[in-house]
Design a protein around this motif. Structure first.
Motif, short mmCIF file in Angstrom:
data_model
loop_
_atom_site.label_atom_id
_atom_site.label_comp_id
_atom_site.label_asym_id
_atom_site.label_seq_id
_atom_site.Cartn_x
_atom_site.Cartn_y
_atom_site.Cartn_z
N MET B 1 10.59 16.79 1.02
CA MET B 1 9.64 15.65 1.10
C MET B 1 9.66 15.02 -0.40
O MET B 1 8.95 14.90 -1.14
CB MET B 1 8.07 16.28 1.33
N ARG B 4 7.20 11.11 -1.00
CA ARG B 4 5.96 11.43 -0.55
C ARG B 4 4.99 10.32 -0.18
O ARG B 4 4.30 10.35 0.62
CB ARG B 4 5.29 12.51 -1.57
N ASN B 8 3.39 9.25 3.32
CA ASN B 8 1.80 9.28 3.52
C ASN B 8 1.24 7.97 4.12
O ASN B 8 0.50 7.76 4.91
CB ASN B 8 1.26 9.32 2.20
N TYR B 10 3.32 6.05 5.81
CA TYR B 10 3.73 5.98 7.08
C TYR B 10 2.96 6.74 8.04
O TYR B 10 2.36 6.41 9.32
CB TYR B 10 4.98 6.65 7.29
N TRP B 11 2.31 7.88 7.49
CA TRP B 11 1.35 8.80 8.54
C TRP B 11 0.15 7.91 8.54
O TRP B 11 -0.33 8.01 9.85
CB TRP B 11 1.10 10.02 7.50
N ASN B 14 0.56 5.50 11.29
CA ASN B 14 0.66 6.08 12.55
C ASN B 14 -0.71 6.45 13.11
O ASN B 14 -1.04 6.11 14.36
CB ASN B 14 1.57 7.42 12.41
N ILE B 18 -2.71 5.29 16.46
CA ILE B 18 -3.21 6.14 17.52
C ILE B 18 -4.54 5.79 17.90
O ILE B 18 -4.85 5.69 18.91
CB ILE B 18 -2.88 7.47 16.85
N TYR B 70 3.18 1.91 22.24
CA TYR B 70 3.13 3.03 21.28
C TYR B 70 4.46 3.35 20.76
O TYR B 70 4.84 3.43 19.48
CB TYR B 70 2.15 4.27 21.62
N ALA B 71 5.17 3.61 21.89
CA ALA B 71 6.62 4.20 21.63
C ALA B 71 7.40 3.29 20.93
O ALA B 71 7.99 3.23 19.78
CB ALA B 71 7.20 4.55 22.92
N MET B 74 5.92 2.75 17.16
CA MET B 74 6.35 3.68 16.45
C MET B 74 7.92 3.88 16.03
O MET B 74 8.33 4.02 14.83
CB MET B 74 6.05 5.20 16.94
N ASN B 75 8.55 3.14 16.75
CA ASN B 75 10.05 3.14 16.82
C ASN B 75 10.38 2.05 15.45
O ASN B 75 11.25 2.25 14.61
CB ASN B 75 10.95 2.44 17.79
N ASP B 78 8.88 3.78 12.14
CA ASP B 78 9.93 4.60 11.69
C ASP B 78 11.10 3.80 10.84
O ASP B 78 11.31 4.52 9.94
CB ASP B 78 10.81 5.28 12.88
N GLY B 82 12.09 4.03 6.95
CA GLY B 82 13.21 4.78 6.70
C GLY B 82 13.13 6.32 7.15
O GLY B 82 13.75 7.15 6.60
N VAL B 83 12.31 6.65 8.24
CA VAL B 83 12.43 7.75 8.66
C VAL B 83 12.76 8.19 10.03
O VAL B 83 12.64 9.13 10.49
CB VAL B 83 11.03 8.52 8.60
N GLU B 84 13.57 7.11 10.47
CA GLU B 84 14.02 7.18 11.83
C GLU B 84 15.37 8.26 11.83
O GLU B 84 15.68 8.63 10.83
CB GLU B 84 14.60 6.11 12.28
#
Lengths: 653, 85
Positions: B1, B4, B8, B10-11, B14, B18, B70-71, B74-75, B78, B82-84
């Motif tokens: 991580m 960080r 965060n 990103y989360w 997300n 949701i 959603y998919a 999220m893509n 991502d 830069g977390v794809e």
């Protein structure tokens, strides 16, 4: 070619296909056996998930449950929304993160995230109870379908089905099961939609059953100017039944039941493990969408099939109702049923016992209607008195029993004189009771092709479709059970040093053992098989779903919280069900009668899983906040499953 | 991580997506299909009312759209972070 040969050919061809696929896709490694080597295309995985999810209950029973529900078809929408809405929860809350975690089983995630073998063991127990319960229903479905279409006994059918599943599940593991399920999906969806399209064309002139459901009623191609649903409501209410679209009697219970099915679906281990088979996290998200596409093809058609089959049946029983009111003409006559070739399906299904008719008043007609409450109660009492009299020992004093029958007859006649249907008392109409004494839910789908007079190959296809639905679900469940035993119990706890080859063998033996147990339970179903399904959904909702969700969305929930939450959810949910259904489902041990009047706030035992889930969440939160936070390594694990990067292949560790 | 702060953000993004999606999920099934049905009796859809249609067919279509949207979102997310894969 006669129908039997045709059935045999079509079913035999599909079985040969499944075995062929199994030989082609046999598993060589544990990664292939548990997760199909994580190389399944998301669309194919969606199809396999659809077949895995749609069981004998979805294929055979659901449309009939909706069509024939005494409370009306609307209330049963809980099944339609519940068994599809759960996929939204899977896609948003569980599937991508569990795929990123990249291991093989649900208990394995719970054990790692909550750094506890105890938590893993509790999860294994829940998984086995849930999955075994389900398997019983599938094995029965296989046996019943065989006996109806292939003229063998239910038991023989069950053995054949078990042998087929054994061949492809033990050989192919998840890889064989996945590709077989893709084929099974294709078979079952064609078998379901062809009769649906024809019945929709016949009754509404609409090619798409989904549009037929909201289309207008066009018998014999003539638009009646009345909506199909309005027509259905009219004919059934005339006969004393509740309207198909009538509102729910208890909104709170309907909400909780729907929610229970949704979170239960998202918590079912055999569904969750399907998302371990795709290559990437992004694929897990879209694969849930594809799964729902393939499920929706059946689920959006089901209410159309149910409502139209009900309308068709009712207008068959009351020919005048097709164009006007049911009472514009007489009911159908027994002579007509026996001689008219168009009605031969009634005779066929009477032979199976799923449909039963009896000319109670001896007028030569079969009157199909809903007995008003007083008449229904009086008829039940009369039947009980007659049974007691018939069962009395020879030579014993019958005076009291004969008096009871006479008394019950007098009460029944009084009820007939006061209860009315369509503005006339039953006595005036000369009726003594509903003469269609049994219509089984399962008949609605299985008899559809015959009612719509479709060619014999469609009937054969429906048989193959019902078998595909039952076998595909059974295979998925058996895999979940076998991986919990070989991977979580043997490798995870008893013998961690087991070799790859040894574990693969253990997985195959566990699978074989699970099939033997499932077959035994299918042959000797516990009397409570139907109720246990409520327990399976309740448990999945109250134990596995909350613990998985908290494991992903909270870093603070620790092992004490998770274990306490699962146990409290498990105990709370099972105790509430046992209070109404009997302790461990032993008949007669229930503490309160299983009727709506006795439920707490009207919440039925079927709906309690939602409350169990809330209890689980609250317990886990409270217990976690008074105990130590999880170790740093676990908090890092949670961080890592939240981002897709670095998923890769699963670790065989 | 190592990254960080980005993860965060990103989360948090997300979780926002949701929550929006779940709000729609709830409104279409439990809302329109069950709780609001009596209030919407007047709006008819081919022989029945709007709430009935949502309960038997409509909510399923909404679920489908929700998952694919959603998919897709999220893509995109991502890639932005830069977390794809």
């Amino acid at each position: 070619m006669d129908q039997f040969t045709l059935n045999l050919l079509v079913v035999g061809a599909t079985f040969a296909l499944y075995i062929g696929i199994a030989i082609w896709a046999r598993a060589g490694t544990t990664a292939e056996f548990y997760a199909a080597g994580q190389g399944v295309h998301p669309v194919l995985n969606g199809m396999a998930t659809g077949a895995d999810w749609m069981s004998a209950a979805s294929f055979i029973s659901m449309a009939g449950i909706i069509a024939l529900a005494p409370a009306g078809g609307y209330e049963q929408s809980a099944y339609l929304m519940g068994w599809t809405g759960g996929y939204v929860l899977l896609a948003l809350l569980l599937a991508p993160y569990l795929r990123k975690f990249g291991k093989f089983t649900v208990p394995e995630f719970i054990g790692d995230r909550f750094y506890s073998k105890g938590a893993r063991l509790v999860a294994v127990v829940c998984l086995i109870v849930i999955s075994v319960t389900y398997v019983i229903g599938q094995m029965r479905g296989v046996g019943v379908t065989f006996s109806r279409f292939l003229e063998v006994t239910t038991d023989t059918g069950l053995y054949i089905g078990a042998a087929i599943v054994f061949a492809y599940a033990v050989l192919g593991g998840m890889k064989g099961i996945t590709y077989t399920q893709v084929a099974q999906y294709v078979v079952l969806i064609i078998a379901y939609t062809i009769p649906a399209i024809f019945i929709s064309l016949q009754l509404t002139g609409s090619f798409l059953p989904q549009l037929g459901l909201i289309g207008s009623y066009t018998p014999d191609g003539v638009d009646s100017g009345v909506a199909m649903l309005a027509k259905l409501d009219q004919v059934v209410t005339e006969l004393g039944f509740k309207a198909y679209t009538s509102e729910s009697a208890n909104m709170l219970n309907m909400v909780l039941f729907t929610m229970s099915l949704m979170i239960g679906t998202a918590g079912l281990p055999h569904v969750i493990i399907r998302f371990f088979t795709v290559p990437k996290v992004a694929d897990a998200r879209s694969s849930a969408g594809w799964a729902l596409v393939f499920i929706a093809l059946l689920y959006t058609v089901a209410p159309a099939v149910g409502s139209m089959a009900r309308l068709n049946l009712t207008t068959t029983m009351w020919p005048a109702s097709a164009t006007g009111s049911a009472f514009d003409g007489p009911a159908i006559t027994r002579a007509d049923i026996d001689s008219n070739p168009e009605l031969s399906w009634i005779r066929t299904w009477e032979k199976t016992g799923l449909l039963a008719m009896s000319d109670l008043n001896g007028d030569g007609q079969i009157q199909y209607f809903a007995e008003p409450a007083a008449t229904a109660a009086a008829n039940r009492e009369l039947a009980a008195a007659k049974t007691a009299l018939a069962g009395a020992a020879a030579g014993s004093d019958l005076t009291a029993l004969e008096a009871a029958v006479a008394d019950a007859t007098a009460k029944r006649d009084a009820a007939l004189a006061t209860d009315t249907i369509g503005g006339q008392t039953l006595a005036e109409r000369g009726w003594v009771g509903n003469e269609v004494t049994r219509i089984d839910n399962d008949m609605m789908v299985l008899a559809n092709p015959e009612i719509a007079a479709l060619p014999g190959w469609v009937v054969a296809l429906v048989a193959a479709g019902a078998l595909a639905a039952a076998l595909s679900t059974a295979a998925g469940l058996l895999l979940a059970i076998s991986s919990a035993i070989s991977h979580d119990l043997i490798k995870g706890m008893i013998n961690p040093g087991i070799t790859e080859k040894g574990e693969l063998l253990a997985a195959r033996i566990a699978m074989g053992f699970a099939i033997v147990v499932a077959t035994y339970l299918g042959l000797n179903p516990p009397g409570f098989a139907a109720q246990v399904v409520a327990l399976a959904f309740g448990l999945a909702a109250a134990t596995i779903f909350p613990v998985l969700m908290m494991g992903i969305f909270s870093k603070r929930i620790n092992k004490e919280g998770a274990i306490a939450g699962m146990l409290v959810g498990l105990v709370f949910t099972s105790v509430y069900i046992f209070i109404y259904k009997g302790w461990f489902f032993v008949p007669g041990t229930n503490m309160l009668p299983d009727t709506a009047a006795n439920y707490v706030f009207g919440i039925s035992p079927l709906s309690i899983g939602t409350v169990g889930a809330i209890v689980n969440f609250v317990t886990a939160y409270v217990v976690s906040s008074v105990t130590a936070a999880p170790p740093q390594a676990v908090q890092d694990l949670v961080e890592s499953i939240r981002v897709p990067r670095g998923a890769g292949k699963a670790q065989a560790h | 991580m190592a990254d960080r702060t980005s993860s965060n953000a990103y989360w948090a993004a997300n979780v926002r997506i949701i929550l929006t999606s779940l709000a729609i999920w709830f409104i279409c099934s439990f809302g329109l299909g069950i709780i609001l049905r009596p209030a919407l009796k007047g709006m008819s859809v081919g022989g029945a009312d709007l709430g009935f249609w949502f309960a038997q067919n409509g909510s399923i279509y909404v679920f489908l759209v929700l998952i694919f949207v959603y998919a897709w979102r999220m893509n995109k997310l991502d890639k932005e972070h830069g977390v794809e894969e």
